[in-house]
Design an enzyme around this catalytic site. Sequence first.
Site, PDB file in Angstrom:
ATOM      1  N   LYS A   4      80.545  28.001 -64.449  1.00  0.00           N
ATOM      2  CA  LYS A   4      80.753  28.811 -63.255  1.00  0.00           C
ATOM      3  C   LYS A   4      82.226  29.201 -63.180  1.00  0.00           C
ATOM      4  CE  LYS A   4      77.044  27.540 -60.106  1.00  0.00           C
ATOM      5  NZ  LYS A   4      76.702  27.015 -58.758  1.00  0.00           N
ATOM      6  N   GLU A   8      62.403  23.358 -50.575  1.00  0.00           N
ATOM      7  CA  GLU A   8      62.169  23.279 -49.139  1.00  0.00           C
ATOM      8  C   GLU A   8      60.822  22.647 -48.808  1.00  0.00           C
ATOM      9  OE1 GLU A   8      65.190  26.407 -49.940  1.00  0.00           O
ATOM     10  OE2 GLU A   8      63.173  26.015 -50.722  1.00  0.00           O
ATOM     11  N   ARG A  50      59.750  29.061 -46.580  1.00  0.00           N
ATOM     12  CA  ARG A  50      59.150  28.603 -47.828  1.00  0.00           C
ATOM     13  C   ARG A  50      58.368  27.305 -47.649  1.00  0.00           C
ATOM     14  NH1 ARG A  50      63.310  29.058 -52.659  1.00  0.00           N
ATOM     15  NH2 ARG A  50      61.580  30.146 -53.620  1.00  0.00           N
TER      16      ARG A  50
END
Length: 645
Positions: free
Chosen positions: A285, A371, A399
């Site tokens: 990253k 979730e 979700r």
Amino acid sequence: MNDTPLDSIESPADLRALPADALPGVAQALRDEIVQFVSRSGGHLASSLGAVDLLVALHYVFDTPRDRLVLDVGHQAYAHKLLTGRRADFARIGKEGGPAKFLRRAESRYDDFGAGHAGTSISAALGMARGLQAAGEDAFAVAMIGDGSLTAGMALEALNHAGHLKQPNLLVVLNDNEMSIEPNVGALGAFLSRKLSAPSARRLRRLAKDVLAPLPQPLQQLARRAERSAKALLTPATLFEAFGFRYIGPVSGHDLPSLLATLKNARAMMAGGEGPVLVHAITRKGAGYAPAEANPLKYHGVTAFDAATGDMPKPAATVPSYTSVFADAAVQLARTDSRIVAITAAMAGGTGLDRFADALPQRFYDVGIAEQHAVTFAAGLATTGLKPVAAIYSTFLQRGFDQVVHDVCLQNLDVTFALDRAGLVGADGATHQGLFDLAYLRCLPNMVLMAPKDENELRHMLRTAIEHPGPAAMRYPRGNGLGVALDADIRALEIGRGELLRDGGDLAIVALGSRVAPALEAASQLAREGVGAAVFNARFVKPLDLPAIAELATRCGALVTVEEHALAGGFGSAVLEALAGQGILVPTRLLAVPDELVEHGDPAAQLARFGLDAAGIAAAGRALLAGRRRAGPAPVGGLYRAAAS
């Protein structure tokens, strides 16, 4: 910007016209522009920088848009946008009329699938691959997914289904930033990746199959076990090959020659019917920009900063955010009640629960991008007498809806849901707007549903939800609070009881959550015009304070409801349903977000456009009273039509 390799690239076709040795220069130019653009306007930086080389290689090797490219979430998509005709307008990313931060099918023919929620790419790409195959097209579908997104259950479901289908034209590129699956194994891994995917290796594999075919089954099984053991020692192939994928990797995601060779070999494997294939690329990253490499979390989503140094402006002294007030209150309450535990789904920083994790690490759980699991995990904790607080963005709790219904509400379990980012969210756009939670939660039996008018009331509502012995949800907006004083003690509120903040006899304004403050301002405007407007802070959507609302509606004879939520099924709908059930029918105006998808833009401007700011609320009140005067008094038992804005 001038004099960069990007000046000649209007589409991936232009990229593919370049010699391969020009690609590192293209990648560097992309990184430079991403840093410059994001440093001025804000956006997703570290993830996009880490994916630059992968996206250059994918667009170079595959014939996009004929070959389909699906990017998971979109945090990693900025290089893709710059390569696909959106460079000239990129300075307005996340602003109204500019490119979206995430992928949108309506924005570009190169955005094959929109995504703001993680874990969807493999399912979507598999569907595309299957559709292309059914149509007889010799095209490929590519899903590029981050390693963190593999914690999403549907990503694993899609891997399983793709392997079951033996989908030959599907490629999954695992963008592994070394944070959860595999450490970088260096040059040896890249060498193995190229060799395992090379034509000679594939020929050798086919030859081995031919040689083994006449052998007795025990010897064949022994040979296969030896092959699997060797792969397990050298690569993480075992997991993905168990799903039915041909695994290639790990390969460096920043070594363009290796990437090109590996992706070309993967394409040849699929063309030869050896798919589905998974290429495992190790990336960093923030690659290419030292500040973001050193602190990728800090530079994930950023506001404007100094590109030369990476320095971010220190925020001026300001009022705390709703998120931070929630987090501090959760810690304060948990210190006095050992039953309280906190749960997040890969958003510890976003929900403020990183503070809870620092203070009470043994009582904090980050379940990853999952979730559904977060909700049922919380339900399981509740069965043991614990009091779980699940902090999940409003848009992400969508979700886990089935789990809220089946695992929490049907069993009346003591779970508190803290719904951050409820309402309009600005630059993140349609995928992240928290505009549907009232509608999908208030229909559920056993659910208590509330919204605070300010950050102080949020603290009291958190205690109210935790102390309630069944399911309870509290929604609150993104951004800073109103700057009100915080009470020293956090107390529980009476469930189902609102508060009259201002009285008046001409008009009743019943407001929820973030719209209470502008409702008070609107009442002040109307008062200067001689209109007495009462303002009622509803506090609770379920149960409603029906006695108080009914009294106001009957006494004033005109009613305006205000909420930062979709009109359909929201707070205003709940008020009308309740009043109709009591036979109380008065002229009513429902102020809410209309039935449309709200894209990225300035939330204040959007609130004004929908009539949800003080000026809009006052205008609705004037119009309602003017309409009532024109209509004259209603006959006894008569019906005034409710108008919705």
